[in-house]
Design a protein around this motif. Structure first.
Motif, PDB file in Angstrom:
ATOM      1  N   GLU A  29     -39.810   3.794   2.049  1.00 52.04           N
ATOM      2  CA  GLU A  29     -40.162   2.597   1.286  1.00 52.04           C
ATOM      3  C   GLU A  29     -39.778   1.326   2.047  1.00 52.04           C
ATOM      4  O   GLU A  29     -40.536   0.356   2.081  1.00 52.04           O
ATOM      5  N   ARG A  30     -38.617   1.324   2.669  1.00 55.06           N
ATOM      6  CA  ARG A  30     -38.189   0.139   3.420  1.00 55.06           C
ATOM      7  C   ARG A  30     -39.028  -0.063   4.679  1.00 55.06           C
ATOM      8  O   ARG A  30     -39.261  -1.196   5.108  1.00 55.06           O
ATOM      9  N   ILE A  31     -39.468   1.026   5.274  1.00 54.13           N
ATOM     10  CA  ILE A  31     -40.382   0.897   6.410  1.00 54.13           C
ATOM     11  C   ILE A  31     -41.707   0.304   5.955  1.00 54.13           C
ATOM     12  O   ILE A  31     -42.274  -0.578   6.621  1.00 54.13           O
ATOM     13  N   HIS A  32     -42.198   0.744   4.801  1.00 56.32           N
ATOM     14  CA  HIS A  32     -43.454   0.219   4.265  1.00 56.32           C
ATOM     15  C   HIS A  32     -43.335  -1.272   3.952  1.00 56.32           C
ATOM     16  O   HIS A  32     -44.300  -2.033   4.132  1.00 56.32           O
ATOM     17  N   LEU A  33     -42.160  -1.711   3.491  1.00 53.84           N
ATOM     18  CA  LEU A  33     -41.932  -3.127   3.193  1.00 53.84           C
ATOM     19  C   LEU A  33     -41.581  -3.937   4.431  1.00 53.84           C
ATOM     20  O   LEU A  33     -41.302  -5.128   4.322  1.00 53.84           O
ATOM     21  N   ARG A  34     -41.556  -3.296   5.605  1.00 53.72           N
ATOM     22  CA  ARG A  34     -41.290  -3.958   6.894  1.00 53.72           C
ATOM     23  C   ARG A  34     -39.911  -4.620   6.913  1.00 53.72           C
ATOM     24  O   ARG A  34     -39.744  -5.720   7.434  1.00 53.72           O
ATOM     25  N   MET A  35     -38.953  -3.944   6.345  1.00 50.88           N
ATOM     26  CA  MET A  35     -37.563  -4.413   6.358  1.00 50.88           C
ATOM     27  C   MET A  35     -36.864  -3.744   7.534  1.00 50.88           C
ATOM     28  O   MET A  35     -36.393  -2.610   7.439  1.00 50.88           O
ATOM     29  N   VAL A  36     -36.815  -4.446   8.659  1.00 54.42           N
ATOM     30  CA  VAL A  36     -36.363  -3.839   9.915  1.00 54.42           C
ATOM     31  C   VAL A  36     -34.890  -3.462   9.842  1.00 54.42           C
ATOM     32  O   VAL A  36     -34.509  -2.310  10.082  1.00 54.42           O
ATOM     33  N   LYS A  37     -34.032  -4.423   9.533  1.00 52.96           N
ATOM     34  CA  LYS A  37     -32.591  -4.160   9.541  1.00 52.96           C
ATOM     35  C   LYS A  37     -32.214  -3.107   8.502  1.00 52.96           C
ATOM     36  O   LYS A  37     -31.428  -2.188   8.793  1.00 52.96           O
ATOM     37  N   GLU A  38     -32.758  -3.225   7.286  1.00 51.97           N
ATOM     38  CA  GLU A  38     -32.440  -2.259   6.232  1.00 51.97           C
ATOM     39  C   GLU A  38     -32.929  -0.861   6.601  1.00 51.97           C
ATOM     40  O   GLU A  38     -32.274   0.143   6.283  1.00 51.97           O
ATOM     41  N   SER A  39     -34.062  -0.775   7.285  1.00 55.81           N
ATOM     42  CA  SER A  39     -34.580   0.537   7.688  1.00 55.81           C
ATOM     43  C   SER A  39     -33.668   1.192   8.711  1.00 55.81           C
ATOM     44  O   SER A  39     -33.380   2.400   8.630  1.00 55.81           O
ATOM     45  N   VAL A  40     -33.193   0.425   9.688  1.00 55.47           N
ATOM     46  CA  VAL A  40     -32.293   0.980  10.698  1.00 55.47           C
ATOM     47  C   VAL A  40     -30.980   1.423  10.063  1.00 55.47           C
ATOM     48  O   VAL A  40     -30.444   2.500  10.370  1.00 55.47           O
TER      49      VAL A  40
END
Length: 498
Positions: A150-161
């Motif tokens: 979901e975070r990748i889909h929302l393009r949240m770079v730092k949160e995804s890492v």
């Protein structure tokens, strides 16, 4: 009664006669054949083929209605028509007003993104989802692969890492597909959060410096900048490289994503080394990866001949791996040939012939690269190439297929100015008015195009012709060029001096 009805039915079913007395179709030689039973195997049955359902474009009706109305060349750009105060009087005002509107949009997006709690109610009737603010708040709580997707889909770079690292620390394996999606995100945004300012910097970084076509060797400073192990925007041992190294399994998608990300952010040598690793692992690259590698050729080799040989090597690998080249592949080759000096002039025409052999129509970007190969960085002497290009361009109404398509008309008008050929400029302007070709010029490009055109008119035409064009276009484009108009008036005797 039943027999009379049958006879009338047979009579009505008989073929009609044409005025000449001949039957319109053949019938039985005698009515007695009606009573005979015909074998079903002798009856010829015609196969009925139903046509496929035609799928209309969502904008087909609007496009049809728009085609009934001619474009008004004297009207201002549509972005300025909402408010009469925003009607620009010169190029500086046009740029200021357009940037102000775009800045307002970015400010609104920033507020919605950072304070979504204040925009939780929608009162639109009817509610159109695509026009509503996009929800950027994650709905999945906890540490899980679903939350990571979901975070990748929302393009949240730092949160995804961070979520990926937490999954690894918890011993939870992450699937190859999800890891590849994370690599896509990191390589696209250069391992940092997406911002409008960063996108503008990347766009400016794509501009190519001027190259002297008479040189047989690339400038040492430019080559060293391009051949650094880590280019601008790509940090050493960033999250993308770290995640790629710790992946227990890698497929072709993993390698291709890393290569394209490194090329996009300037790490050309690393991208080439990654391609060698891909070959050693017996994977195959896709067409987009080859396009990126071909665009990186000028930064990988120093001499012009070596650059062309490396581009040929990539094309040979495409043939060996049975990867079908596309229009963007040949445009990438032509773009690299712009930085190959005299070699580019020889090979660019062969590239166009190869496109013709594969039945691939050139786009405006193809012609833009061709003009840059022959007329950039040297004194133009012949107008043969641009004449042939304009003869082809004025026959078609182009659609955008390459990001560099929008550069063609400005490049071609600059060539016309360098050649001081007003007839070619008129032909180019006619091609611009063909179909929807005018849509390739935004506000800045439109002002630049007409500035060059009017400068050429002031040099080559009489004052009456210049004023005629100025009267027609001054309300829609900021074309006033004080020095050019004064020089034109001076040349035609309208100004005698102070």
């Amino acid at each position: 009664a039943a027999g009379g009805f049958w006879q009338r039915a047979v009579w009505l079913g008989r073929p009609c006669r044409l005025p000449g007395g001949r039957d319109s179709c053949r019938s039985s030689s005698s009515s007695s054949a009606l009573g005979k039973t015909v074998d079903s195997s002798q009856v010829t049955r015609e196969e009925i083929v139903l046509p496929r359902r035609k799928t209309w474009d969502k904008l087909a009706v609007l496009q049809t209605l728009a085609s009934t109305v001619n474009r008004d060349p004297t009207a201002a750009h549509y972005m300025f028509q909402d408010d009469p105060f925003l009607m620009p009087r010169n190029a500086a005002n046009a740029r200021l007003y357009s940037l102000s509107k775009e800045s307002g949009r970015n400010a609104a997006k920033y507020i919605i993104k950072n304070f979504p709690q204040y925009f939780d109610k929608t009162f639109a009737e009817p509610n159109v989802p695509c026009l509503m603010p996009e929800s950027l708040t994650p709905q999945t709580e906890g540490v899980s692969e679903e939350a990571l997707r979901e975070r990748i889909h929302l393009r949240m770079v730092k949160e995804s890492v961070d979520m990926f690292d937490q999954l690894l620390q918890a011993g939870t394996p992450v699937s190859l597909e999800t890891t590849n999606n994370l690599l896509d995100l990191l390589c696209f945004y250069g391992d940092s959060e997406p911002t409008p300012e960063k996108e503008q910097e990347e766009k400016e970084g794509m501009e190519e410096p001027e190259v002297n076509a008479s040189e047989q060797k690339a400038p040492k400073r430019q080559f060293q900048r391009g051949s650094q192990s880590s280019g601008p925007g790509w940090r050493e041992n960033n999250h993308a490289e770290r995640i790629f190294k710790i992946m227990p399994e890698r497929n072709a998608h993993s390698y291709c994503t890393m290569i394209r990300g490194m090329v996009k952010h300037g790490a050309y040598s690393k991208a080439y080394d990654m391609y060698i690793d891909l070959l050693n692992e017996r994977h195959k690259a896709d067409v987009h990866t080859f396009n990126a590698l071909i665009r990186a050729v000028p930064y990988l080799k120093e001499k012009f001949v070596e650059r062309w040989e490396l581009a040929k090597e990539f094309l040979t690998h495409m043939a060996q791996q049975k990867v079908q080249p596309t229009l963007l592949t040949f445009n990438s080759v032509l773009k690299s040939l712009r930085r190959c000096g005299g070699v580019g002039r020889t090979m660019s025409l062969l590239v166009l012939k190869e496109m013709e052999a594969l039945d691939i129509e050139p786009s405006l970007a193809s012609y833009d690269h061709l003009l840059s190969v022959f007329y950039r960085g040297a004194d133009p002497q012949s107008s043969d190439i641009i004449s042939e290009v304009l003869n082809e361009v004025e026959k078609r109404s182009f659609t955008a297929q390459d990001p560099d398509d929008a550069n063609f008309f400005n490049t071609a008008m600059q060539v016309c100015c360098d050649l001081k050929d007003v007839k070619l400029a008129y032909q180019l302007n006619k091609a611009l008015e063909k179909g929807d070709n005018w849509k390739f010029l935004d506000v800045d490009r439109l002002n630049g195009y007409w500035s060059k055109f009017f400068s050429l008119l002031c040099m080559m035409e009489q004052i009456e012709v210049v004023l005629k064009w100025y009267k027609e276009m001054s309300s829609s484009v900021s074309v006033y060029q004080g020095e050019s108009c004064r020089a034109c008036a001076w040349r035609n005797g309208a100004v005698t001096g102070d």
